[in-house]
Design an enzyme around this catalytic site. Structure first.
Site, PDB file in Angstrom:
ATOM      1  N   PRO A 117       0.808  -1.217   0.000  1.00  0.00           N
ATOM      2  CA  PRO A 117       0.000   0.000   0.000  1.00  0.00           C
ATOM      3  C   PRO A 117       0.849   1.278   0.000  1.00  0.00           C
ATOM      4  CG  PRO A 117      -0.719  -1.530   1.693  1.00  0.00           C
ATOM      5  CD  PRO A 117       0.580  -2.030   1.179  1.00  0.00           C
ATOM      6  N   GLU A 118       0.649   2.088  -0.989  1.00  0.00           N
ATOM      7  CA  GLU A 118       1.188   3.440  -0.983  1.00  0.00           C
ATOM      8  C   GLU A 118      -0.012   4.379  -0.886  1.00  0.00           C
ATOM      9  OE1 GLU A 118       4.323   4.164  -3.858  1.00  0.00           O
ATOM     10  OE2 GLU A 118       4.761   2.034  -3.969  1.00  0.00           O
TER      11      GLU A 118
END
Length: 270
Positions: free
Chosen positions: A2-3
């Site tokens: 996850p960014e």
DNA sequence: CAAGAGGCCTGAGGGC
DNA sequence: TGCCCTCAGGCCTCTT
């Protein structure tokens, strides 16, 4: 992994299920994730109503009158809203039982994620040193130029420094530098103001677009329709080492930069 | 202060 | 088929 777009996508998926709902109970199946889970999660959070689901950097904040629960997904964390009767699976570490009768379940195989607490009116230590949001107006080429003077680290490392700007991880750093035509190896202090303007614009464009695509890597998503992320189908550089550059056709280079796998075009990026 | 390395953690994937 | 090794990587923390 996850960014910012994946965390924002998660936030948008969670908000309709959480906002206005009360937390009936908390089930911790482990005492810790990356860090010990603070006692307030069990002693203060139950009974609170979730007023808002916010995002700061890659953190999600569940705001209540007493304070905010901070969630970080680390590398492999995911949040889903499920019927309370859903069987527990491997790595299902935390449940928040909601007044709607459903549960928000935190799953994280690698446990690089975290669940922390921030009393009302306070800012958690981990949030204090964070740089600006990349989609905010204060983040632009002039800002990057000013912050980078005399920095000798590679510009890719600089861009991934959460104290410089938040939310840009390995995937979007590679894509933004490709779009801006800047070699990830170039010293941050040696990039011109004009080229930083292009880089800031690329970061904003790519992050905003990735959000519209539901992010890059979310698979087990929390929204009712279970939509996965689709941005990975449009990556130009990340994960494509050795394959032809989408622009010039030469093989993309591959190397570790700052202990992170990096891909770029030696011809198009200078 | 900046920069680089270490460490956390487990599943996937490759090699044999 | 199955085992073992390596890699992935956000990001904090320690060292230089």
């Amino acid at each position: 992994m996850p960014e910012l777009p994946e965390v924002e996508t998660t936030r948008r998926g969670l908000a309709p299920h959480l906002e206005g709902k009360r937390i009936r109970g908390v089930v911790l199946r482990r005492p810790d994730l990356r860090w010990p889970i603070p006692k307030e999660i069990e002693s203060v959070l139950p009974g609170q109503r979730i007023d808002a689901v916010r995002r700061r950097a890659k953190y999600l904040l569940l705001d209540t009158a007493a304070g905010s629960a901070l969630l970080h997904l680390g590398m492999t964390g995911s949040l889903r809203v499920l019927p309370a009767s859903t069987p527990i699976g491997a790595h299902d570490h935390v449940d928040l039982q909601l007044s709607s009768g459903r549960v928000m379940r935190f799953n994280d195989p690698r446990r690089f994620g975290s669940l922390l607490w921030q009393p009302a009116g306070e800012t958690h230590e981990l949030l204090r040193a964070l740089g600006p949001e990349p989609l905010a107006d204060e983040f632009d080429g002039d800002y990057l130029f000013a912050r980078s003077r005399n920095r000798k680290a590679p510009v890719k490392t600089f861009l991934m420094d959460q104290g410089v700007v938040v939310g840009v991880g390995n995937i979007y750093a590679a894509e933004s530098l490709f779009r801006a035509g800047i070699s990830p190896l170039r010293a941050a202090g040696k990039v011109s103001r004009e080229r930083y303007a292009a880089l800031a614009a690329a970061v904003k464009d790519i992050l905003a677009y990735a959000i519209t695509r539901g992010g890059t890597t979310l698979r087990d998503f929390i929204s009712p329709d279970g939509a996965p992320g689709y941005f990975e189908q449009e990556l130009s550089a990340y994960g494509r080492g050795g394959q032809p550059c989408p622009t010039c056709g030469r093989p993309l280079k591959f190397a570790n930069i700052g202990q992170r796998a990096s891909v770029w075009c030696g011809h198009c990026q200078r």
